[in-house]
Design a protein around this motif. Structure first.
Motif, short mmCIF file in Angstrom:
data_model
loop_
_atom_site.label_atom_id
_atom_site.label_comp_id
_atom_site.label_asym_id
_atom_site.label_seq_id
_atom_site.Cartn_x
_atom_site.Cartn_y
_atom_site.Cartn_z
N ARG A 1 0.83 -1.21 0.00
CA ARG A 1 0.00 0.00 0.00
C ARG A 1 0.87 1.26 0.00
O ARG A 1 0.56 2.24 -0.70
N VAL A 2 1.94 1.26 0.77
CA VAL A 2 2.84 2.42 0.82
C VAL A 2 3.44 2.67 -0.56
O VAL A 2 3.60 3.83 -0.97
N LEU B 1 7.80 2.41 7.35
CA LEU B 1 6.78 2.57 6.32
C LEU B 1 5.92 3.80 6.58
O LEU B 1 5.44 4.43 5.63
N ASN B 2 5.73 4.14 7.83
CA ASN B 2 4.86 5.24 8.18
C ASN B 2 5.62 6.56 8.36
O ASN B 2 5.06 7.54 8.84
N GLY B 3 6.89 6.58 7.97
CA GLY B 3 7.67 7.81 8.01
C GLY B 3 8.07 8.25 9.40
O GLY B 3 8.46 9.40 9.60
N GLN B 4 8.00 7.33 10.36
CA GLN B 4 8.35 7.65 11.75
C GLN B 4 9.81 7.25 11.97
O GLN B 4 10.11 6.20 12.54
N TRP B 5 10.72 8.10 11.52
CA TRP B 5 12.12 7.73 11.46
C TRP B 5 12.93 8.23 12.64
O TRP B 5 14.08 7.81 12.81
N GLN B 6 12.37 9.10 13.44
CA GLN B 6 13.13 9.61 14.58
C GLN B 6 13.36 8.49 15.59
O GLN B 6 12.43 7.85 16.07
N ALA C 1 10.30 5.01 -1.86
CA ALA C 1 9.81 6.33 -2.26
C ALA C 1 8.60 6.73 -1.44
O ALA C 1 8.48 7.89 -1.01
N GLY C 2 7.69 5.78 -1.20
CA GLY C 2 6.53 6.08 -0.39
C GLY C 2 6.91 6.44 1.03
O GLY C 2 6.35 7.37 1.62
#
Length: 219
Positions: free
Chosen positions: A82-83, A112-117, A150-151
């Motif tokens: 989905r991402v 996947l959810n952009g929670q990289w911190q 990319a997503g």
């Protein structure tokens, strides 16, 4: 099969990718493997009905083990697919299973959810690990891995215009309608914001072709 598919399907169990080695595979493994492949292909091509049916079959096969960690991994595969198509829902189906997943799966969900911190990128697949460290799409060779990355970059707010073009043309080259429409939509939004009506019209023509394929010629 793409490298991304091997990784994502391999999340279920190493035995899923083993072909006839040592003891025979249990039926659930073969059934899950086949259905997950069919799900991915159908989803990326835009066939939601078939994708839903195939994923339900895969999930049911995995659930027969009574192992929530394996079901969690199947849900992560769906989330990653989905991402790649820019459909973000915080991996909602994975979240109820997260408590029984291990650190690698929880890290992958966060990625996947952009929670990289604070993310431990060493727990991610190698190609995605490099994306976190560099903040760029880089030279990922596998098409699905590239779109997943990319997503994730887009969700984290780090995707560059050049990477948007790369993602769009990656989906185009594979003939994957669902992600292609999503990425063309991103390009169209950028063209509109820039006041580039010519580019916006050109992108809309491409989107119309993808969304409304021409009927087959009469014989």
């Amino acid at each position: 099969m793409t490298n991304a598919s091997r990784y994502l399907l391999g999340l279920l169990t190493v035995a899923l990718a083993a072909c006839g080695s040592k003891p025979p595979q249990p039926d659930w493994q073969g059934n899950a493997y086949s259905s997950l492949q069919s799900f991915s292909s159908a989803y990326l091509s835009g066939d939601t009905r078939v994708a839903d049916v195939e994923f339900a079959r895969a999930r049911d096969a995995v659930a027969s083990t009574g192992r929530p960690d394996l079901v969690a991994r199947a849900e992560l595969m769906r989330c990653a697919t989905r991402v790649a198509s820019l459909e973000f829902d915080n991996c909602a189906s994975f979240q109820p299973l997260a408590a029984d997943a291990d650190a690698a799966e929880r890290s992958y969900s966060a990625y996947l959810n952009g929670q990289w911190q604070g993310l431990d990128s060493s727990l991610l697949p190698a190609q995605q690990r490099d994306v976190v460290s560099s903040g760029r799409l880089g030279e990922i060779q596998d098409p699905l891995s590239r779109l997943v990355a990319a997503g994730a970059l887009l969700k984290s707010g780090r995707l560059t215009p050049a990477d948007i073009t790369t993602a769009t043309e990656t989906a185009s080259a594979q003939g994957w309608r669902r992600p292609l429409l999503a990425w063309l939509g991103i390009q169209s939004q950028r063209a509109k914001a820039a006041g580039d009506s010519e580019a916006q019209a050109r992108l809309q023509r491409r989107m119309d072709l993808v969304a409304k394929p021409l009927p087959p010629p009469n014989n």
